[in-house]
Design a protein around this motif. Structure first.
Motif, short mmCIF file in Angstrom:
data_model
loop_
_atom_site.label_atom_id
_atom_site.label_comp_id
_atom_site.label_asym_id
_atom_site.label_seq_id
_atom_site.Cartn_x
_atom_site.Cartn_y
_atom_site.Cartn_z
N PRO A 180 9.27 -29.86 -115.62
CA PRO A 180 10.33 -28.85 -115.62
C PRO A 180 11.52 -29.30 -114.76
CG PRO A 180 8.20 -27.88 -115.05
CD PRO A 180 8.01 -29.35 -115.11
N LYS A 181 12.69 -28.92 -115.15
CA LYS A 181 13.92 -29.34 -114.45
C LYS A 181 14.04 -28.73 -113.06
CE LYS A 181 15.94 -31.56 -117.96
NZ LYS A 181 15.16 -32.74 -118.23
N ASN A 182 13.35 -27.61 -112.82
CA ASN A 182 13.53 -26.90 -111.55
C ASN A 182 12.58 -27.35 -110.44
OD1 ASN A 182 11.23 -25.87 -112.73
ND2 ASN A 182 11.65 -23.74 -112.18
N PHE A 185 -0.22 -40.16 -111.91
CA PHE A 185 -0.56 -40.37 -113.33
C PHE A 185 -0.66 -41.86 -113.64
CE2 PHE A 185 1.68 -36.13 -113.88
CZ PHE A 185 0.50 -35.41 -113.92
N GLU A 186 0.18 -42.65 -113.02
CA GLU A 186 0.16 -44.11 -113.25
C GLU A 186 -1.18 -44.69 -112.78
OE1 GLU A 186 1.60 -47.00 -115.22
OE2 GLU A 186 3.13 -45.49 -114.76
N PHE A 187 -1.62 -44.30 -111.59
CA PHE A 187 -2.91 -44.80 -111.08
C PHE A 187 -4.07 -44.26 -111.92
CE2 PHE A 187 -0.66 -45.76 -107.05
CZ PHE A 187 -1.12 -47.06 -106.87
N LEU A 241 0.93 -38.96 -101.49
CA LEU A 241 1.55 -37.97 -100.62
C LEU A 241 2.96 -37.65 -101.09
CD1 LEU A 241 0.43 -39.57 -97.25
CD2 LEU A 241 -0.64 -37.64 -98.43
N PHE A 242 3.36 -36.40 -101.00
CA PHE A 242 4.64 -35.93 -101.53
C PHE A 242 4.67 -36.23 -103.02
CE2 PHE A 242 5.31 -37.36 -97.14
CZ PHE A 242 5.87 -36.24 -96.54
N SER A 243 3.65 -35.80 -103.74
CA SER A 243 3.42 -36.17 -105.14
C SER A 243 4.55 -35.78 -106.09
CB SER A 243 2.13 -35.55 -105.66
OG SER A 243 1.05 -36.15 -105.04
N GLY A 244 5.19 -34.67 -105.84
CA GLY A 244 6.29 -34.24 -106.73
C GLY A 244 5.81 -34.04 -108.15
N THR A 245 6.35 -34.82 -109.07
CA THR A 245 6.00 -34.70 -110.50
C THR A 245 4.64 -35.32 -110.82
OG1 THR A 245 7.05 -36.80 -111.04
CG2 THR A 245 8.42 -34.80 -111.21
N HIS A 293 1.02 -27.21 -109.85
CA HIS A 293 0.67 -26.66 -111.17
C HIS A 293 1.01 -27.64 -112.28
CE1 HIS A 293 -0.80 -22.82 -109.94
NE2 HIS A 293 0.35 -22.41 -109.42
N TYR A 294 2.17 -28.29 -112.19
CA TYR A 294 2.56 -29.25 -113.22
C TYR A 294 1.57 -30.42 -113.26
CZ TYR A 294 4.91 -32.88 -115.80
OH TYR A 294 5.17 -33.88 -116.71
N ILE A 295 1.20 -30.95 -112.10
CA ILE A 295 0.26 -32.07 -112.05
C ILE A 295 -1.10 -31.65 -112.62
CG2 ILE A 295 -1.01 -33.64 -110.53
CD1 ILE A 295 1.48 -33.50 -108.64
N LYS A 296 -1.60 -30.49 -112.20
CA LYS A 296 -2.89 -29.99 -112.71
C LYS A 296 -2.87 -29.82 -114.22
CE LYS A 296 -5.00 -27.31 -109.01
NZ LYS A 296 -5.33 -25.97 -108.53
N ASP A 297 -1.82 -29.17 -114.72
CA ASP A 297 -1.73 -28.90 -116.16
C ASP A 297 -1.62 -30.20 -116.97
OD1 ASP A 297 -1.80 -26.22 -115.51
OD2 ASP A 297 0.35 -25.87 -115.85
N THR A 298 -0.82 -31.14 -116.48
CA THR A 298 -0.65 -32.41 -117.19
C THR A 298 -1.94 -33.23 -117.15
OG1 THR A 298 1.71 -32.39 -116.66
CG2 THR A 298 0.78 -34.50 -117.36
N ALA A 299 -2.61 -33.24 -116.01
CA ALA A 299 -3.89 -33.97 -115.89
C ALA A 299 -4.92 -33.39 -116.86
CB ALA A 299 -4.39 -33.90 -114.46
N LYS A 300 -4.97 -32.07 -116.94
CA LYS A 300 -5.92 -31.43 -117.85
C LYS A 300 -5.57 -31.74 -119.31
CE LYS A 300 -8.02 -26.97 -118.86
NZ LYS A 300 -8.03 -25.54 -118.56
N GLN A 301 -4.30 -31.66 -119.64
CA GLN A 301 -3.84 -31.93 -121.01
C GLN A 301 -4.21 -33.33 -121.48
OE1 GLN A 301 0.40 -31.53 -121.35
NE2 GLN A 301 0.46 -32.17 -123.48
#
Length: 178
Positions: free
Chosen positions: A16-18, A59-61, A50-54, A80-88
């Motif tokens: 998300p952009k925000n 995801f690369e590792f 640390l300071f994972s952000g997006t 939430h974005y990391i969790k959702d993307t990892a699950k997807q």
């Protein structure tokens, strides 16, 4: 933003952009992983992001089959974005924690093969990251800490510092557990 290697190579990530982030550029990330490819085996390593952000680095590792990737960020939206993307993408090797990174490090007792930190560039506490990581013995023998920071900042006065690589306005400082 895209995954540059591993099982998800080529996957485009569209956070998300925000989100309150400044992701590592694809150019710098590609350079970093070219360096790492010659230094470590990605299979079966434990990574702390640390300071994972997006989650770009996490995801690369994970795509390169790291055994475990722990992502820490204080933004619930990033987590939430990391969790959702990892699950997807069935990346069950990613764990997330919503926390202040410095408080997390103070309480952490696990050891990692690799710790990556990408703090906000204007954070005045960046030199505390290697200090805390080595005082708390958070790296396994021959473990690696990488801190991304502005190129004009110099972290070479830490005794475990090994090198700095510059990519435009961004740099990676490398620290090695002896």
């Amino acid at each position: 933003m895209r995954i540059i290697g591993g099982t998800l190579k080529g996957l485009r990530l569209n956070p998300p952009k925000n989100l309150p982030v400044r992701p590592t550029t694809d150019l710098a990330k590609e350079a970093l992983f070219n360096i790492l490819q010659n230094q470590i085996e990605f299979d079966n390593i434990k990574v702390l992001d640390l300071f994972s952000g997006t989650g770009n680095i996490a995801f690369e590792f994970a795509s390169r089959r790291a055994e475990q990737v722990t992502s820490v960020d204080r933004s619930i939206h990033c987590i939430h974005y990391i969790k959702d993307t990892a699950k997807q993408h069935q990346l069950s090797n990613i764990k997330t924690f919503k926390a202040d990174v410095f408080k997390y490090l103070d309480l952490e007792t696990d050891q990692y093969n690799l710790i990556f930190a990408d703090p906000p560039y204007d954070l005045n506490r960046i030199p505390e990251i290697p200090k805390t990581v080595f005082e708390k013995n958070l790296l396994l023998p021959d473990g690696l800490l990488i801190v991304e920071h502005q190129s004009m900042q110099n972290l070479s006065n830490h005794p475990n510092f090994t090198e700095q690589r510059k990519y435009g306005h961004s740099s990676f400082s490398f620290f090695r557990q002896q």
